[in-house]
Design an enzyme around this catalytic site. Structure first.
Site: not given
Ligand code: SF4
Length: 238
Positions: A125-126, A208, A211, A234
């Site tokens: 996701c990151c 985010c 998280c 991240c």
């Molecule tokens: Fe995705 Fe969480 Fe990374 Fe944001 S901090 S990009 S929601 S995994």
């Protein structure tokens, strides 16, 4: 101007050497002097990135380089307070605010990978929502500034004030690397700098929404990020 042109013409290897030399020479310099060196050396090929946790580095940079590019990464998962801080920075500071977005909206990512990818594979996701968009957004720049501080976590304890970002092959400037939280608080109070309202609501580090949680007494500032997932960064700074 001559320095700026030279910086634009340097090879990656020469830029790396220049960054490492500047890191040694500017270790004891003030944050403003570090930013002045970056602005003088790279001109428009220098930008500041901000997570909009606070606007300290953007404020410092705007004073030595009015109209400086301030790059914000809108992952689509930010708290409303973070977007509000971003909008306020753009309205009141002498900066050129640039918002980067991932290729896919959250809905498109959910359709492709399933919902809540952040819970199942936060690294992916990151990578999709932070690392890739920043990499693409930084291509026009030779150097970028961050608000990293050595006291934030053990993984940031050796952050140089100027260093070489091997992953992106750019000069990475961390003008407040030596600052403590007290230094940040004092600068914010003295200059009335915008900060994210969540910082006064139990959050010590703001990322985010899915998280990020509030920190407990005695925890380090980044303990509320990816809590329980064994993840501390991240990928932007690792
Ligand atoms: Fe995705 Fe969480 Fe990374 Fe944001 S901090 S990009 S929601 S995994």
């Amino acid at each position: 101007m001559t320095d700026t042109l030279h910086a634009a013409e340097l090879t990656d290897e020469a830029l790396r050497e220049q960054a490492e030399r500047a890191g040694r020479e500017l270790e004891d310099a003030s944050a403003s002097d570090i930013l002045r060196w970056a602005a003088d050396t790279f001109g428009k090929r220098f930008c500041v990135t901000s997570s909009m946790e606070d606007a300290v580095v953007a404020h410092l940079a705007s004073r030595v380089f009015p109209g400086v590019d301030v790059v914000f990464l809108d992952t689509g998962y930010h708290f409303e307070e973070t977007i509000g801080t971003r909008d306020a920075v753009g309205a009141v500071m002498d900066v050129n605010l640039i918002t980067l977005t991932p290729r896919q909206s959250v809905a498109e990512q959910d359709a492709a990978y399933g919902p809540k990818l952040h819970d199942r594979d936060p690294d992916l996701c990151c990578a999709l929502r932070k690392v890739k968009p920043l990499e693409e957004g930084l291509t026009a720049y030779a150097a970028w500034a961050t608000g990293l501080r050595r006291d934030e976590s053990p993984t940031r304890a050796n952050t140089p004030v100027v260093g070489w970002d091997e992953k992106r092959r750019k000069v990475k400037v961390s003008p407040i690397a030596r600052w403590t939280q007290d230094d940040v608080d004092a600068y914010v109070a003295e200059h009335g700098v915008l900060t994210n309202p969540l910082l006064t609501d139990g959050y010590a580090s703001v990322g985010c929404a899915p998280c990020t949680r509030r920190v407990l007494e005695g925890e380090d500032a980044r303990a509320g990020r990816w809590a329980g997932l064994g993840k501390t960064e991240c990928g932007l700074h690792g």
